[in-house]
Each structure stands twice: as structure tokens, then as C-alpha cells.
Enzyme design. Structure first.
Site, short mmCIF file in Angstrom:
data_model
loop_
_atom_site.label_atom_id
_atom_site.label_comp_id
_atom_site.label_asym_id
_atom_site.label_seq_id
_atom_site.Cartn_x
_atom_site.Cartn_y
_atom_site.Cartn_z
N LYS A 205 4.68 -7.56 -1.48
CA LYS A 205 3.53 -8.09 -0.75
C LYS A 205 3.40 -9.59 -1.06
CE LYS A 205 -1.41 -6.83 -0.29
NZ LYS A 205 -2.44 -5.88 -0.78
N SER B 210 -5.89 -0.45 -1.07
CA SER B 210 -4.90 -1.21 -0.29
C SER B 210 -3.46 -0.79 -0.49
CB SER B 210 -5.03 -2.71 -0.58
OG SER B 210 -6.13 -3.24 0.14
N SER C 192 -4.70 -3.21 2.74
CA SER C 192 -4.12 -4.48 3.10
C SER C 192 -2.60 -4.56 2.89
CB SER C 192 -4.78 -5.59 2.28
OG SER C 192 -4.54 -5.42 0.90
#
Lengths: 473, 98
Positions: A76, A175, A151
Site C-alpha cells: 500500500k 481497512s 482503504s
């Protein structure tokens, strides 16, 4: 789909090698990512060079090589990798290059991993759909009309499309777990402090943890074991002595907060969840109803604590030392114009909310009360864990929703209802697919969430391998 | 929460907001605040003076340099939007009204 354990076995047996695997995965990315947009950047050149090195090392040293030698992973883009762009999917950091490795990155590299690319996310990890990225949305590989969750949606989509065997995400309120549920993957949120946050872009410092998204629980366990451990650069990391030991057992007592599931959950998801409970009972486990009234109400405390920490943490993005700068007529104007141009709508909303709940006259009524609620929740949880070993909920109340379907921020926030209490109390939680529901003739995966007491990682991995890995292998 | 309150908060947060942004925040923020206000009732019976046991602890370490001095200097300086040699250059802070 590759798993880390399968790749490792094939590397040692010599039936494939890292160069062949990296080339194959880069081809998958070239074919599917223009439509899905899971990646913000693909490090094709460095990945190929590292794969060649790894291949030589495997030929020379075989099983003596570090466990992740030649294993490609995606990260990420709120995780710092020295020399690579770290944007947080925000315009304010569009041109920022990380000057050091996050502790988890250093540990993954030391274990031999190849970082193949950086994945898309909601800006600064704020959102549950990856629609809040400043660089465009990511689509769900299982149904491109739907979101991958967020996310860590880019990390989930990268694994689900077969571009990497595993990816790393971060989890502040769900997330990692919610996108894992939407994309049919295993996702793990460690005990708060189990994994160093050094080199992660801070969102909610008392909530954030990094963890893996994988195809199997065994792979999640492996990656977690590499990333976890005390770090002198993060004073909140815990030792083996911080919490009492959480033993593994042959059979467990699962607690289901029935009242919590009464409202706002998709009936099809609930039906799959009830089937999962039946499977556990058949396997000899006990499943009992428990009361966790504060877990239902926890979301209110989260939307005070998290924005408060966001408003403090994001104060550092002022356009002075790095990132975007929009020159104004004086210094204050430069700050205001830089942040106006650099942050997206959701980030601004949370900064304002956080500034409000921390401002003089409101601090006690909001932030102070929210911290008291957290303390009450921790006590409620301790009481529950005196009678049950694992708490069981669906991971999200619905399957992946349509792109653009959630416009009301409060409705979006409610997607996190089952995952947020885990971050507020700091306990670990594992999600894996429990079944599928059908929407418009497409089978969509839905995840189940297992919650253990603090430092109960080993228990979650053990039961997860028995219930999930054994069923899919 | 009024439009003026939001403008004040934006100034505290060092954020310039457009009229369109103000319009949508005027709609969103009050409903979010109404929702989160539930914490007051939930925490009503919770004692405030009880210490935070087992959650917060202090961590000490030796105050020592752990990397080669200067090894990050150029990398950090090159990220700066404006620099003057080894210095970060910023705008004037004090101004005289004309």
C-alpha cells in the site's frame, strides 16, 4: 492463484524460479491493471533485477535462503520504501520520494521479498472503497462494476487479480479486513503494537496497524511473523510479556454478539454467517450468544478519536519541507492554499471534524468522552473473553457495493461497524471468506471475522488454518 | 454549526475552503456531530478520574545518534520545495501593514 508457500516449495524444488514468476506476474499486471488500477506504480525494472539475484541465490543456497527469497509482494502506498514514491494517494505527496524504509519493509526485504509495486488506496487511508484516491478509483477484480473496498483496496485487488501472491495493507478501522472480505481474501489486523508503525504514514496513531492480505491463513501468519516484533523506532511496539499468553486449543467457544447483528446487516450475508456457525458446531466447537452492547455504539467513539488524531497527524503536511507547495501572499496563505489544493474532500472533512472535537470547550464533551467509551469497551471485551475464546461477526454488513453507490458519509462509515471496535480496543482480528452471495448473477465473496484477546495471534492463525486453509486446499 | 463556525475551524486547520466545499460541509458536519454525540450518554456512568491502566506507558531509550551524521541530509533537502544551500527557505513571517 499463487500462494507464498507454494512458490517457496516450487523455488526449492526448482520447478520454477523468481525470474519466471516475476515475468508472469508483470504480464498479469499489463493485461488487467489498465482496467482495474490496483497499482499506482509498478517497479518492473527493479523487480526483474531482484528476481535475477534471487534466482541465483536459490540455485546456490536452496532451502538455506531466507524464507521470502524471490517472493513478489505489493505494498500500500502509505508504506515508505527508500527511493520510491510514497504518495498516500494524495496530491499533497504526489512527488514525494521516501528517504528511508519502514521497519516492516526493511524486515520483508531482509527476508528476501521482491517489492513489485505500490498499490492504490483511499487518500491517507480515509475511506472504505478506494474511491477517495487522488489518482483514480480501483475496481473489484471479481466484478468491475463494484468497489474493491478500502482503504487498502489496491492491495486487495492486486492479490485478487493474481498480480501478487500477497500484499501489505494498513488497518485503522477495518481497512485490511473489509477489502479482504469484498475481494475474497484472507486479511489480518494484528494486536495494536504487535507491528511497528515506523515508516507508515500516520492516520490514527492509537488505531493504525499494518498487516497482510493473502490467499491463505498460513501465508498471513508467515508475513505477520516476519513484520512483527519490538522496534526501537516505535515506542508503542509490544513484547511477548506485554499481555498474558493466549493458549491454542482443540475446540473453542465462539461468542456471537446476536443483538449487534439484528440491525443493518444484509439478510443474505447473515444467512451465510449462520451457515458458518453451523459448520463450526459440526466441527465440535461451541457457539454461544453474547452481549456486547458497547460494540454497537463504538462507531460513534471512532468518529471522534480517529478524526482528532487525523487532524493532528496531517498538520505536518504544510508544504514547507516536502510535497506540494502552493505559494500564497504570505506564510499562512501558503499553508492554506497548499492544503486546499493538496487534500481531497474526505480528508478535509475529517481534519475539520477533528479540529472541532479537540477545540477548547468541546474537548471534554467529545474527545474525553470518546476515550472513556474506549476504556468501557475494553472492559466489556475482557468480560466477554472470560467466557468465550473467540468473538465471531461478519467482516462487513454487505458484499462489495457498486462504484459510486455510497454518497452519504455516514452511510459509508457504517460499513465499518464490525471492524472498528477491534481497532478501538486494540485486539487482533482475522478475516477469511465464509461463502458467497449472489448479486446480478455474480457470486460475490463475504468474509467472517474472528476476534481474539490481545496477543491472541497464534490462536487466530491456528483456528484459521483448520477452518479455512484445510477447506480450500 | 454555522457557516461561520466552519470558516473559523478551517482557519484553525489552515485550510482554504471554496463556497461549494462550505455548502457540502454545512450539510455533512452537523449530521456527523449529531451521530457522534452519542458518546456523552454512553460514557455518562464512567468515572473520569480512573487512570488509564495498561494502555499507556512511557518508553525510554538512550539518546544517541544511530546513523552516520549527514547521511540523509541531501535526500531530505532535495524534497524541499524551496531551499537555499543547506537551509529550508520560507516566506517572511512578520509583515508590516501598508
Amino acid at each position: 492463484m499463487d500462494t507464498i508457500h507454494e512458490l517457496r516449495a516450487a523455488y526449492i524444488a526448482g520447478t520454477t524460479n523468481p525470474v519466471a514468476v516475476v515475468d508472469r506476474l508483470l504480464a498479469v499486471i499489463a493485461e488487467r491493471d489498465p482496467e482495474l488500477h490496483a497499482f499506482l506504480e509498478v517497479y518492473a525494472e527493479t523487480a526483474r533485477a531482484e528476481a535475477e539475484q534471487a534466482a541465483e541465490q536459490l540455485v546456490a543456497e536452496g532451502a538455506a535462503t531466507p524464507i521470502l527469497t524471490g517472493i513478489p509482494l505489493a505494498l500500500k502506498n502509505n508504506i515508505l520504501v527508500k527511493g520510491k514514491r510514497a504518495t498516500g494517494a494524495s496530491k499533497i505527496l504526489e512527488s514525494y520520494t521516501a528517504t528511508y524504509d519502514a521497519t516492516i519493509v526493511a524486515r520483508l526485504k531482509a527476508a528476501g521479498a521482491i517489492i513489485i509495486g505500490a498499490t492504490n488506496m483511499d487518500e491517507f487511508a480515509m475511506g472504505g472503497s478506494t474511491e477517495n484516491s487522488a489518482f483514480g478509483i480501483t475496481k473489484n477484480p471479481l466484478d468491475v462494476t463494484r468497489v474493491p473496498g478500502g482503504s487498502s483496496g489496491g492491495s486487495a485487488a492486486a492479490v485478487a487479480m493474481g498480480a501478487v501472491p500477497a500484499a501489505i495493507g494498513t488497518d485503522t478501522g477495518g481497512s485490511i479486513r473489509q477489502p479482504a472480505s469484498y475481494c475474497g481474501l484472507v486479511g489480518f489486523k494484528p494486536t495494536y503494537g504487535a507491528v511497528s508503525r515506523y515508516g507508515l504514514m500516520a492516520m490514527g496513531s492509537s488505531l493504525d496497524q499494518a498487516g497482510p492480505l493473502t490467499h491463505t491463513v498460513a501465508d498471513a501468519e508467515l508475513l505477520h511473523s516476519i513484520m512483527a516484533g519490538v522496534d526501537p523506532f516505535d515506542g508503542t511496539t509490544i513484547t511477548d510479556e506485554t499481555y498474558p499468553p493466549v493458549p491454542t486449543k482443540e475446540t473453542y467457544t465462539f461468542g456471537v454478539p446476536r443483538q449487534f447483528l439484528a440491525d443493518g446487516i444484509d439478510p443474505d450475508v447473515l444467512a451465510v454467517f449462520n451457515d458458518h456457525i453451523a459448520t463450526l458446531k459440526t466441527a465440535g466447537h461451541h457457539v454461544v450468544d453474547i452481549e456486547l452492547p458497547l460494540f454497537e455504539q463504538g462507531l460513534a467513539a471512532y468518529y471522534i478519536v480517529m478524526p482528532a488524531e487525523v487532524s493532528s497527524n496531517l498538520a505536518r503536511y504544510d508544504g514547507m519541507r516536502y510535497g506540494l507547495q502552493v505559494r500564497g501572499k504570505d506564510l499562512v496563505d501558503t499553508y492554506e492554499q497548499t492544503r486546499a489544493a493538496g487534500f481531497g474532500a474526505e480528508v478535509k472533512r475529517r481534519i475539520l471534524l477533528g479540529t472541532y472535537v479537540l477545540s477548547s470547550g468541546y474537548y471534554d464533551a467529545y474527545y474525553g468522552k470518546a476515550e472513556l467509551v474506549r476504556r468501557k469497551m475494553r472492559r466489556e471485551l475482557e468480560t466477554a473473553f472470560q467466557t468465550v475464546d473467540i468473538i465471531l461477526t461478519p467482516t462487513a454488513p454487505t458484499p462489495a457495493f457498486k462504484i459510486g453507490a455510497q454518497e452519504d458519509p455516514l452511510a459509508m462509515y457504517r460499513q465499518d461497524i464490525f471492524t472498528v471496535p477491534v481497532n478501538l480496543t486494540g485486539v487482533p482480528a482475522l478475516t477469511f471468506p465464509m461463502g458467497q452471495v449472489t448479486r446480478e448473477a455474480v457470486a460475490l465473496p463475504v468474509g467472517v471475522q474472528y476476534i481474539a484477546p490481545h496477543a491472541g495471534e497464534a490462536r487466530l492463525f491456528a483456528i484459521g488454518k483448520t477452518v479455512y486453509d484445510r477447506a480450500v486446499s | 454549526m454555522t457557516r461561520d463556525d466552519i470558516i473559523h475551524l478551517a482557519s484553525l486547520s489552515r485550510l482554504a475552503l471554496s463556497d461549494t466545499e462550505l455548502d457540502s460541509l454545512e450539510k455533512d458536519l452537523p449530521s456527523i456531530l449529531a451521530y457522534v454525540s452519542a458518546v456523552t450518554a454512553i460514557a455518562a456512568d464512567e468515572a473520569t478520574e480512573e487512570p488509564h491502566v495498561g494502555v499507556r506507558h512511557n518508553v525510554f531509550r538512550t539518546d544517541e545518534v544511530t546513523n552516520e551524521p549527514g547521511s540523509y541530509t541531501e535526500a531530505l533537502l532535495s524534497e524541499m520545495p524551496e531551499r537555499a544551500g543547506q537551509y529550508l527557505q520560507v516566506q517572511k513571517i512578520l509583515s508590516v501593514d501598508e
